[in-house]
Scaffold this motif. Structure first.
Motif, PDB file in Angstrom:
ATOM      1  N   THR A 160       0.805  -1.252   0.209  1.00 51.74           N
ATOM      2  CA  THR A 160       0.112   0.026  -0.182  1.00 51.74           C
ATOM      3  C   THR A 160       1.063   1.105  -0.014  1.00 51.74           C
ATOM      4  O   THR A 160       0.487   2.446  -0.236  1.00 51.74           O
ATOM      5  CB  THR A 160      -0.879   0.093   0.941  1.00 51.74           C
ATOM      6  N   TYR A 162       2.751   2.769  -8.368  1.00 49.65           N
ATOM      7  CA  TYR A 162       1.819   2.000  -9.289  1.00 49.65           C
ATOM      8  C   TYR A 162       2.781   1.142 -10.161  1.00 49.65           C
ATOM      9  O   TYR A 162       2.369   0.027 -10.438  1.00 49.65           O
ATOM     10  CB  TYR A 162       1.020   2.981 -10.402  1.00 49.65           C
ATOM     11  N   LEU A 172       3.627  -1.953  -7.869  1.00 49.42           N
ATOM     12  CA  LEU A 172       2.454  -2.954  -7.777  1.00 49.42           C
ATOM     13  C   LEU A 172       2.444  -3.543  -8.965  1.00 49.42           C
ATOM     14  O   LEU A 172       2.090  -4.639  -8.973  1.00 49.42           O
ATOM     15  CB  LEU A 172       1.550  -1.812  -7.515  1.00 49.42           C
ATOM     16  N   PRO A 220      -3.568  -6.261  -6.634  1.00 45.03           N
ATOM     17  CA  PRO A 220      -3.779  -4.657  -6.578  1.00 45.03           C
ATOM     18  C   PRO A 220      -5.181  -4.345  -6.103  1.00 45.03           C
ATOM     19  O   PRO A 220      -5.199  -3.164  -5.446  1.00 45.03           O
ATOM     20  CB  PRO A 220      -3.435  -4.302  -8.334  1.00 45.03           C
ATOM     21  N   LEU A 221      -6.173  -5.005  -6.617  1.00 42.80           N
ATOM     22  CA  LEU A 221      -7.300  -4.537  -5.941  1.00 42.80           C
ATOM     23  C   LEU A 221      -7.553  -4.686  -4.534  1.00 42.80           C
ATOM     24  O   LEU A 221      -7.953  -3.663  -3.852  1.00 42.80           O
ATOM     25  CB  LEU A 221      -8.541  -5.572  -6.419  1.00 42.80           C
ATOM     26  N   CYS A 222      -6.857  -5.857  -4.130  1.00 42.00           N
ATOM     27  CA  CYS A 222      -6.780  -5.619  -2.556  1.00 42.00           C
ATOM     28  C   CYS A 222      -5.805  -4.630  -1.938  1.00 42.00           C
ATOM     29  O   CYS A 222      -6.395  -3.941  -0.979  1.00 42.00           O
ATOM     30  CB  CYS A 222      -6.019  -7.025  -2.023  1.00 42.00           C
ATOM     31  N   VAL A 223      -4.708  -4.229  -2.591  1.00 36.23           N
ATOM     32  CA  VAL A 223      -4.091  -2.875  -1.741  1.00 36.23           C
ATOM     33  C   VAL A 223      -4.675  -1.844  -2.163  1.00 36.23           C
ATOM     34  O   VAL A 223      -4.838  -0.917  -1.320  1.00 36.23           O
ATOM     35  CB  VAL A 223      -2.834  -2.979  -2.932  1.00 36.23           C
ATOM     36  N   PHE A 224      -5.543  -1.660  -3.268  1.00 29.99           N
ATOM     37  CA  PHE A 224      -6.238  -0.387  -3.274  1.00 29.99           C
ATOM     38  C   PHE A 224      -7.441  -0.493  -2.359  1.00 29.99           C
ATOM     39  O   PHE A 224      -8.017   0.695  -1.908  1.00 29.99           O
ATOM     40  CB  PHE A 224      -7.021  -0.104  -4.765  1.00 29.99           C
ATOM     41  N   GLY A 225      -7.894  -1.567  -2.079  1.00 32.22           N
ATOM     42  CA  GLY A 225      -9.168  -1.775  -0.982  1.00 32.22           C
ATOM     43  C   GLY A 225      -8.509  -1.427   0.250  1.00 32.22           C
ATOM     44  O   GLY A 225      -9.294  -0.750   1.082  1.00 32.22           O
ATOM     45  N   ARG A 267      -6.139   0.751   1.005  1.00 36.42           N
ATOM     46  CA  ARG A 267      -5.871   2.084   0.953  1.00 36.42           C
ATOM     47  C   ARG A 267      -7.011   2.831   1.146  1.00 36.42           C
ATOM     48  O   ARG A 267      -7.175   3.982   1.770  1.00 36.42           O
ATOM     49  CB  ARG A 267      -5.208   2.608  -0.341  1.00 36.42           C
ATOM     50  N   TRP A 268      -8.283   2.282   0.613  1.00 31.56           N
ATOM     51  CA  TRP A 268      -9.513   2.837   0.550  1.00 31.56           C
ATOM     52  C   TRP A 268     -10.141   2.973   2.214  1.00 31.56           C
ATOM     53  O   TRP A 268     -10.668   3.677   2.707  1.00 31.56           O
ATOM     54  CB  TRP A 268     -10.482   2.480  -0.240  1.00 31.56           C
TER      55      TRP A 268
END
Length: 223
Positions: free
Chosen positions: A13, A17, A20, A141-146, A148-149
């Motif tokens: 996180t 980009y 990642l 990457p979806l888990c990383v962005f999740g 972060r959110w």
């Protein structure tokens, strides 16, 4: 294995980009290229490996090395956020630790690949492996962005990663010994050792409180 994955996601996180994307490709290629090795494994062999104390201790060493490097990364990241001017060697050490993916995450990915191969009998092994690779490349990457959110504060994510790796280190010591260092339990309480421990804790707490009061008193005194 879930804790290792969560620590891996938390660490990235803080990545950009490009890093990642590169790590997603590396994990996908690792899964896709090792399907020939995965099909040679068997559940009996894996169960036999898990029953070997020597192998479990070696795994514990690898896990502890990864944990130590992750904790070092957390400490350096926290230091760079609070310190002023720092040495170039410290910055380069931080960058190397940030790029270090760890060894145990690839062990987890290989275990996931073996499980997927056994879960879809009769399917083409290469198709199963590359499908799993594609899923990991997208899910990571979806888990990383999740994360972060859910946790937008960097300091909170860094603290969570630090505590998580401490827990992983304790798990590595407790789980992988496979009962070889377990001591025989007793049915009665040793009151003298218990009282000694409680007394030492109380003495340390009292000493710490007195030192804190003394320093606080000096700070409020004029001049």
């Amino acid at each position: 294995m879930l804790l290792v994955v969560l620590s891996f996601v938390l660490k990235h996180t803080f990545s950009g980009y490009v890093t990642l994307a590169v790590m997603s490709v590396v994990c996908a290629l690792f899964i896709g290229c090792l399907w020939e090795v995965a099909i040679e494994q068997s559940r009996t062999q894996i169960a036999d490996w898990l029953q070997r104390p020597a192998l479990m201790r070696d795994t514990s060493v690898l896990l502890c090395v990864d944990v130590a490097l992750s904790i070092a990364y957390c400490m350096l990241a926290a230091y760079l956020r609070t310190a002023g001017k720092v040495k170039k060697s410290t910055i380069w050490g931080y960058r190397l630790l940030r790029l270090y993916p760890g060894v145990t995450i690839f062990m987890v990915l290989f275990s996931l690949l073996v499980t997927a191969v056994f879960s879809f009998p009769g399917r083409d092994f290469a198709t199963v492996a590359w499908t799993l690779a594609a899923i990991v490349a997208v899910a990571f990457p979806l888990c990383v962005f999740g994360v972060r959110w859910l946790l937008p504060e960097k300091e909170l994510r860094l603290e969570l990663m630090f505590l998580l790796n401490l827990f992983i280190a304790m798990m590595a010591v407790v789980v992988t010994v496979n009962g070889t260092t377990a001591v025989q339990g007793v049915g009665e309480i040793e009151w003298l050792p218990l009282a000694t421990v409680v007394g030492l804790v109380a003495l340390g707490a009292a000493a710490g409180w007195l030192i804190w009061r003394r320093r606080a008193g000096k700070q409020v005194m004029p001049g």
